[in-house]
Write a protein that holds these residues in place. Structure first.
Motif, PDB file in Angstrom:
ATOM      1  N   LEU A  43       0.827  -1.204   0.000  1.00 22.95           N
ATOM      2  CA  LEU A  43       0.000   0.000   0.000  1.00 22.95           C
ATOM      3  C   LEU A  43       0.861   1.254   0.000  1.00 22.95           C
ATOM      4  CD1 LEU A  43      -2.822   1.233   0.072  1.00 22.95           C
ATOM      5  CD2 LEU A  43      -2.757   1.068   2.573  1.00 22.95           C
ATOM      6  N   THR A  44       1.984   1.222   0.702  1.00 21.64           N
ATOM      7  CA  THR A  44       2.893   2.361   0.717  1.00 21.64           C
ATOM      8  C   THR A  44       3.368   2.700  -0.696  1.00 21.64           C
ATOM      9  OG1 THR A  44       3.649   1.847   2.957  1.00 21.64           O
ATOM     10  CG2 THR A  44       5.102   3.224   1.601  1.00 21.64           C
ATOM     11  N   GLY A  45       3.604   1.674  -1.503  1.00 21.21           N
ATOM     12  CA  GLY A  45       4.038   1.892  -2.874  1.00 21.21           C
ATOM     13  C   GLY A  45       2.949   2.426  -3.779  1.00 21.21           C
ATOM     14  N   LEU A  46       1.692   2.271  -3.381  1.00 20.05           N
ATOM     15  CA  LEU A  46       0.561   2.716  -4.189  1.00 20.05           C
ATOM     16  C   LEU A  46       0.071   4.105  -3.783  1.00 20.05           C
ATOM     17  CD1 LEU A  46      -1.520  -0.606  -4.102  1.00 20.05           C
ATOM     18  CD2 LEU A  46      -0.095   0.200  -5.982  1.00 20.05           C
ATOM     19  N   ARG A  47       0.416   4.514  -2.585  1.00 18.12           N
ATOM     20  CA  ARG A  47      -0.102   5.754  -2.011  1.00 18.12           C
ATOM     21  C   ARG A  47       0.526   6.973  -2.679  1.00 18.12           C
ATOM     22  NH1 ARG A  47       1.410   4.858   3.160  1.00 18.12           N
ATOM     23  NH2 ARG A  47      -0.476   3.708   3.692  1.00 18.12           N
ATOM     24  N   GLY A  48      -0.304   7.907  -3.107  1.00 11.80           N
ATOM     25  CA  GLY A  48       0.178   9.120  -3.741  1.00 11.80           C
ATOM     26  C   GLY A  48       0.669  10.138  -2.725  1.00 11.80           C
ATOM     27  N   LEU A  49       1.357  11.165  -3.196  1.00 11.46           N
ATOM     28  CA  LEU A  49       1.895  12.214  -2.341  1.00 11.46           C
ATOM     29  C   LEU A  49       0.766  12.913  -1.597  1.00 11.46           C
ATOM     30  CD1 LEU A  49       4.573  13.617  -1.617  1.00 11.46           C
ATOM     31  CD2 LEU A  49       4.092  15.265  -3.443  1.00 11.46           C
ATOM     32  N   GLY A  50       0.850  12.903  -0.260  1.00 16.66           N
ATOM     33  CA  GLY A  50      -0.163  13.553   0.557  1.00 16.66           C
ATOM     34  C   GLY A  50      -1.349  12.682   0.900  1.00 16.66           C
ATOM     35  N   GLU A  51      -1.452  11.495   0.305  1.00 22.52           N
ATOM     36  CA  GLU A  51      -2.579  10.599   0.566  1.00 22.52           C
ATOM     37  C   GLU A  51      -2.443   9.942   1.937  1.00 22.52           C
ATOM     38  OE1 GLU A  51      -5.425   9.561  -1.178  1.00 22.52           O
ATOM     39  OE2 GLU A  51      -5.076  11.302  -2.426  1.00 22.52           O
ATOM     40  N   GLN A  52      -3.592   9.715   2.593  1.00 22.97           N
ATOM     41  CA  GLN A  52      -3.596   9.139   3.935  1.00 22.97           C
ATOM     42  C   GLN A  52      -4.223   7.741   3.967  1.00 22.97           C
ATOM     43  OE1 GLN A  52      -2.063  10.947   6.342  1.00 22.97           O
ATOM     44  NE2 GLN A  52      -1.707  12.489   4.751  1.00 22.97           N
ATOM     45  N   ILE A  53      -4.456   7.149   2.818  1.00 21.79           N
ATOM     46  CA  ILE A  53      -5.145   5.862   2.769  1.00 21.79           C
ATOM     47  C   ILE A  53      -4.392   4.807   3.579  1.00 21.79           C
ATOM     48  CG2 ILE A  53      -3.987   5.268   0.596  1.00 21.79           C
ATOM     49  CD1 ILE A  53      -6.514   3.712  -0.175  1.00 21.79           C
ATOM     50  N   ASP A  54      -5.131   4.017   4.371  1.00 18.33           N
ATOM     51  CA  ASP A  54      -4.539   2.944   5.152  1.00 18.33           C
ATOM     52  C   ASP A  54      -5.261   1.639   4.850  1.00 18.33           C
ATOM     53  OD1 ASP A  54      -6.973   3.168   6.495  1.00 18.33           O
ATOM     54  OD2 ASP A  54      -6.110   4.232   8.203  1.00 18.33           O
TER      55      ASP A  54
ATOM     56  N   VAL B 285      -7.577  17.452 -10.324  1.00 17.87           N
ATOM     57  CA  VAL B 285      -6.168  17.437  -9.945  1.00 17.87           C
ATOM     58  C   VAL B 285      -6.090  17.400  -8.420  1.00 17.87           C
ATOM     59  CG1 VAL B 285      -4.106  18.888  -9.839  1.00 17.87           C
ATOM     60  CG2 VAL B 285      -5.370  18.703 -11.978  1.00 17.87           C
ATOM     61  N   ALA B 286      -5.202  16.583  -7.870  1.00 13.06           N
ATOM     62  CA  ALA B 286      -4.885  16.534  -6.434  1.00 13.06           C
ATOM     63  C   ALA B 286      -5.974  15.906  -5.564  1.00 13.06           C
ATOM     64  CB  ALA B 286      -4.551  17.930  -5.896  1.00 13.06           C
ATOM     65  N   VAL B 287      -7.006  15.326  -6.165  1.00 10.72           N
ATOM     66  CA  VAL B 287      -8.067  14.728  -5.355  1.00 10.72           C
ATOM     67  C   VAL B 287      -7.747  13.298  -4.947  1.00 10.72           C
ATOM     68  CG1 VAL B 287      -9.525  13.697  -7.159  1.00 10.72           C
ATOM     69  CG2 VAL B 287     -10.597  14.730  -5.131  1.00 10.72           C
ATOM     70  N   GLY B 288      -6.771  12.673  -5.612  1.00 16.21           N
ATOM     71  CA  GLY B 288      -6.384  11.315  -5.244  1.00 16.21           C
ATOM     72  C   GLY B 288      -6.880  10.237  -6.174  1.00 16.21           C
ATOM     73  N   LYS B 289      -7.289  10.604  -7.384  1.00 16.82           N
ATOM     74  CA  LYS B 289      -7.823   9.603  -8.305  1.00 16.82           C
ATOM     75  C   LYS B 289      -6.757   8.608  -8.766  1.00 16.82           C
ATOM     76  CE  LYS B 289      -7.438  12.680 -12.293  1.00 16.82           C
ATOM     77  NZ  LYS B 289      -6.721  13.704 -11.474  1.00 16.82           N
ATOM     78  N   SER B 290      -5.503   9.049  -8.843  1.00 16.45           N
ATOM     79  CA  SER B 290      -4.431   8.135  -9.250  1.00 16.45           C
ATOM     80  C   SER B 290      -4.225   7.046  -8.210  1.00 16.45           C
ATOM     81  CB  SER B 290      -3.127   8.902  -9.473  1.00 16.45           C
ATOM     82  OG  SER B 290      -3.263   9.817 -10.537  1.00 16.45           O
ATOM     83  N   THR B 291      -4.278   7.407  -6.931  1.00 19.03           N
ATOM     84  CA  THR B 291      -4.168   6.407  -5.869  1.00 19.03           C
ATOM     85  C   THR B 291      -5.339   5.447  -5.923  1.00 19.03           C
ATOM     86  OG1 THR B 291      -2.924   7.894  -4.422  1.00 19.03           O
ATOM     87  CG2 THR B 291      -4.084   6.062  -3.371  1.00 19.03           C
ATOM     88  N   THR B 292      -6.536   5.962  -6.125  1.00 16.74           N
ATOM     89  CA  THR B 292      -7.716   5.109  -6.262  1.00 16.74           C
ATOM     90  C   THR B 292      -7.525   4.111  -7.386  1.00 16.74           C
ATOM     91  OG1 THR B 292      -9.303   6.686  -5.338  1.00 16.74           O
ATOM     92  CG2 THR B 292     -10.162   5.109  -6.932  1.00 16.74           C
ATOM     93  N   ALA B 293      -7.041   4.570  -8.528  1.00 18.42           N
ATOM     94  CA  ALA B 293      -6.849   3.687  -9.682  1.00 18.42           C
ATOM     95  C   ALA B 293      -5.802   2.615  -9.394  1.00 18.42           C
ATOM     96  CB  ALA B 293      -6.452   4.516 -10.904  1.00 18.42           C
ATOM     97  N   ARG B 294      -4.701   2.998  -8.747  1.00 18.44           N
ATOM     98  CA  ARG B 294      -3.637   2.037  -8.457  1.00 18.44           C
ATOM     99  C   ARG B 294      -4.078   0.985  -7.445  1.00 18.44           C
ATOM    100  NH1 ARG B 294      -0.259   6.805  -8.782  1.00 18.44           N
ATOM    101  NH2 ARG B 294      -0.422   7.066  -6.526  1.00 18.44           N
TER     102      ARG B 294
END
Length: 310
Positions: free
Chosen positions: A34-45, A97-106
């Motif tokens: 998950l650490t490798g998938l998390r985008g800059l500033g994302e707090q997903i756990d 932009v910056a909402v976290g969609k890239s992390t969601t996709a990954r």
């Protein structure tokens, strides 16, 4: 049960209601992954993965099976020789932009690829379909980069059409956030995936002609208050001064020497002149078209969801 007030195409859930729909879907991600998938500033756990993304993965898994039956029915009607041939299931992921969609996709890609029935899950971002800087400059729209007209929408549509048609290999251009341009002679090739995730700002847009959104089997919109997204954008901009902007070859290298006050002012100027207008005029109006809306709170956590049921 989810809250329903009056007849509506949508059903809304809070996180507690949504997480019950996970059923017995196993958690297959580790903290390290998950650490490798998390985008800059994302707090997903991992808790959010279990409570938000595992029910979503289960829903998509069920829809993949149902969609294949629908494709088979059409193929049988047309008299095709192989009506049971698998057709790639295409998912669109949209948002600011910056909402976290890239992390969601990954994260979604990682979870869906663990299912035995569809192990080949590919992810393509629409950044690669931006016109090169030279072309944007020639057209006089460099200042509108990220707006719909800055993309080669025909090329994107052709790419997704070929993937969904079962082409053996389809290649997409690659974009560099360092050079802020298309990388010459570099391609991302997709080879008959079971699922293709297409992530980008404007992927849910409609138009007078066939659009890429018309080829989606499922779509997700990552949502948040505009004020929160602006703050996340500024925070990310400040963090990038010491990472991406530090590269001497970076397009935004000149910002790396800015102090906090200067960088904050620059980030807000970019947000207000480009990203906010694009969000309000082009991206946000596509939200009602999404199959599922993931609503984030100011701390980046997803606590509300809206599923289109009709």
């Amino acid at each position: 049960m989810a809250r329903m007030s009056e007849p509506s195409p949508y059903v809304e859930f809070d996180r507690k209601q949504w997480r019950t729909l996970r059923k017995s879907t196993p958690l297959v991600l580790t903290e390290e992954e998950l650490t490798g998938l998390r985008g800059l500033g994302e707090q997903i756990d991992l808790e959010e993965v279990a409570e938000v993304y595992l029910p979503l993965a289960r829903l998509i898994h069920l829809q993949v099976a149902a969609r294949q039956r629908l494709f088979a029915a059409t193929a049988t009607f047309l008299g095709e020789k192989h009506p049971d041939k698998q057709v790639p299931f295409v998912i669109g992921v949209a948002g600011s932009v910056a909402v976290g969609k890239s992390t969601t996709a990954r994260v979604l890609q990682a979870l869906l690829s663990r299912w035995d029935h569809h192990p080949r899950v590919d992810l393509v971002t629409t950044d690669g379909f931006l016109y090169p800087t030279a072309e944007l400059t020639r057209r006089g729209i460099m200042h509108r980069k990220g707006f719909p007209e800055s993309y080669d929408r025909r090329k994107l549509l052709r790419f997704v059409t070929e993937v969904k048609s079962g082409a053996e290999e389809v290649c997409a251009p690659v974009y560099s956030h360092i050079s802020y341009d298309i990388v010459p002679d570099e391609k991302h090739c997709v080879r008959q995936p079971d699922i293709l995730i297409v992530e980008g700002l404007n992927v849910l847009q409609t138009g007078p002609r066939l659009m890429v959104s018309d080829l989606f089997d499922f779509s997700i919109y990552v949502d948040a208050r505009i004020e929160d997204i602006e703050n996340w954008y500024v925070q990310r901009f400040l963090a990038l001064r010491k990472t991406g902007f530090a590269d001497p070859d970076a397009h935004f290298h000149h910002y790396s020497s800015f102090d906090d006050q200067q960088a904050t002012a620059a980030a807000r100027d970019i947000w207000n002149s480009t990203n906010r207008p694009n969000l309000v005029e082009n991206i946000l109006p596509t939200r009602p078209r999404a199959t599922l809306v993931l609503r984030k709170d100011s701390d980046h956590t997803i606590n509300r969801l809206r599923l289109r049921k009709l």
